[in-house]
Scaffold this motif. Structure first.
Motif, PDB file in Angstrom:
ATOM      1  N   GLY A   1      11.666  46.523  15.299  1.00 23.47           N
ATOM      2  CA  GLY A   1      10.846  47.334  14.405  1.00 23.47           C
ATOM      3  C   GLY A   1      10.688  46.770  13.010  1.00 23.47           C
ATOM      4  O   GLY A   1      10.092  47.412  12.139  1.00 23.47           O
ATOM      5  N   LYS A   2      11.208  45.557  12.791  1.00 25.02           N
ATOM      6  CA  LYS A   2      11.102  44.915  11.482  1.00 25.02           C
ATOM      7  C   LYS A   2      10.163  43.720  11.592  1.00 25.02           C
ATOM      8  O   LYS A   2      10.531  42.684  12.151  1.00 25.02           O
ATOM      9  CB  LYS A   2      12.478  44.470  11.006  1.00 25.02           C
ATOM     10  N   PRO A   3       8.924  43.850  11.118  1.00 28.65           N
ATOM     11  CA  PRO A   3       7.951  42.765  11.246  1.00 28.65           C
ATOM     12  C   PRO A   3       8.433  41.472  10.605  1.00 28.65           C
ATOM     13  O   PRO A   3       9.111  41.476   9.577  1.00 28.65           O
ATOM     14  CB  PRO A   3       6.713  43.318  10.528  1.00 28.65           C
TER      15      PRO A   3
ATOM     16  N   ALA B   1       4.802  46.286  14.950  1.00 27.95           N
ATOM     17  CA  ALA B   1       5.858  47.162  15.455  1.00 27.95           C
ATOM     18  C   ALA B   1       5.238  48.383  16.117  1.00 27.95           C
ATOM     19  O   ALA B   1       4.474  49.120  15.487  1.00 27.95           O
ATOM     20  CB  ALA B   1       6.787  47.579  14.318  1.00 27.95           C
TER      21      ALA B   1
ATOM     22  N   ARG C   1       4.912  41.739  19.006  1.00 27.57           N
ATOM     23  CA  ARG C   1       5.697  42.918  18.648  1.00 27.57           C
ATOM     24  C   ARG C   1       7.128  42.546  18.269  1.00 27.57           C
ATOM     25  O   ARG C   1       7.788  41.772  18.960  1.00 27.57           O
ATOM     26  CB  ARG C   1       5.718  43.871  19.845  1.00 27.57           C
ATOM     27  N   SER C   2       7.588  43.139  17.185  1.00 28.16           N
ATOM     28  CA  SER C   2       8.979  42.982  16.778  1.00 28.16           C
ATOM     29  C   SER C   2       9.838  43.963  17.564  1.00 28.16           C
ATOM     30  O   SER C   2       9.577  45.170  17.558  1.00 28.16           O
ATOM     31  CB  SER C   2       9.119  43.249  15.274  1.00 28.16           C
TER      32      SER C   2
ATOM     33  N   ASP D   1       5.994  50.961  20.085  1.00 31.90           N
ATOM     34  CA  ASP D   1       6.994  51.215  21.122  1.00 31.90           C
ATOM     35  C   ASP D   1       6.459  51.287  22.552  1.00 31.90           C
ATOM     36  O   ASP D   1       7.248  51.285  23.493  1.00 31.90           O
ATOM     37  CB  ASP D   1       7.736  52.521  20.821  1.00 31.90           C
TER      38      ASP D   1
ATOM     39  N   SER E   1       9.825  40.978  24.352  1.00 31.51           N
ATOM     40  CA  SER E   1       8.694  41.680  23.740  1.00 31.51           C
ATOM     41  C   SER E   1       8.007  42.600  24.743  1.00 31.51           C
ATOM     42  O   SER E   1       7.543  43.691  24.394  1.00 31.51           O
ATOM     43  CB  SER E   1       7.676  40.676  23.189  1.00 31.51           C
TER      44      SER E   1
ATOM     45  N   THR F   1       6.593  37.799  14.615  1.00 34.81           N
ATOM     46  CA  THR F   1       6.380  39.092  15.289  1.00 34.81           C
ATOM     47  C   THR F   1       6.002  40.128  14.226  1.00 34.81           C
ATOM     48  O   THR F   1       6.839  40.918  13.784  1.00 34.81           O
ATOM     49  CB  THR F   1       7.639  39.518  16.054  1.00 34.81           C
TER      50      THR F   1
END
Length: 209
Positions: free
Chosen positions: A114-116, A123, A110-111, A125, A149, A120
């Motif tokens: 939120g920016k892959p 995205a 997971r980024s 939450d 992460s 990572t």
């Protein structure tokens, strides 16, 4: 109010439709809060099952027969990245049994912003896991090594009488997370929908909205 989108990952011998039935007691209550997206593991398209098969590592002259590798992981990995890219975004993931183990691994991909990126590529939450466990393929252990992460809201539904995935294994997975909410029940390897669990899951989702 916009609903959350939750990607739902089935167990080893399961499928999207099986998981939909297994979760029906929960989703019937939580549908005002979230859209639950059920998917089949890519192996099912080839007549197989599961997100991977845990097999002994027989590669190499000095291969340790006690080492487990996840046959099919790379296919699942590539497919999952494509799914997030083409069918996303997803606000969270839900997994049951092997699907919960997969959800735990996806958190490691997971980024945080939120920016892959290449390292990572996903995205989302939050994560919800029922009957989950840590992956025992050594090559995947690195995914658990990023505390940042795993510093996301998570729920861990654990059956005290689970004989398929003993409760201590689910607790070991929960321990990797920075903010684990542990919901225990007296049942076995099931997605429990006791009133208290439904209430706490609803509260958890409302906080994510």
């Amino acid at each position: 109010m916009k609903k959350l989108r939750v990607l739902c990952l089935h167990g080893y011998h399961g499928s999207a439709s099986v998981l939909r039935d297994q979760m029906s007691a929960l989703t019937s209550v939580l549908e005002p809060l979230a859209e639950f997206v059920f998917v089949d593991a890519p192996s099912r398209a080839n007549g197989d099952f599961g997100w991977w098969h845990a097999v002994q590592d027989m590669q190499g002259f000095d291969a340790d027969p006690g080492v487990i590798v996840y046959k099919g992981w790379r296919n699942t990995y590539d497919w999952m990245i494509s799914l997030f890219k083409n069918e996303g975004p997803f606000d969270g993931v839900f997994g049951f049994s092997q699907g919960a183990a997969l959800a735990g691994l996806l958190v490691g991909l997971r980024s945080m912003d939120g920016k892959p990126s290449e390292q990572t590529p996903l995205a989302f939450d939050f994560a919800i896991m029922a009957g989950g466990f840590l992956a025992n393929d050594p090559s995947l252990a690195r995914l658990y090594e990023s505390p940042a992460s795993y510093d996301l809201p998570s729920v861990h539904i654990i059956g005290r009488s689970d004989s398929v995935v003993p409760s201590q294994h689910s607790r070991m997975l929960a321990s990797k997370f920075g903010k684990p909410l542990i919901l225990e029940h007296d049942g076995g390897h099931v997605i429990a929908a006791r009133p208290e669990i439904r209430r706490q899951l609803a509260s958890f989702l409302k906080q994510r909205m």
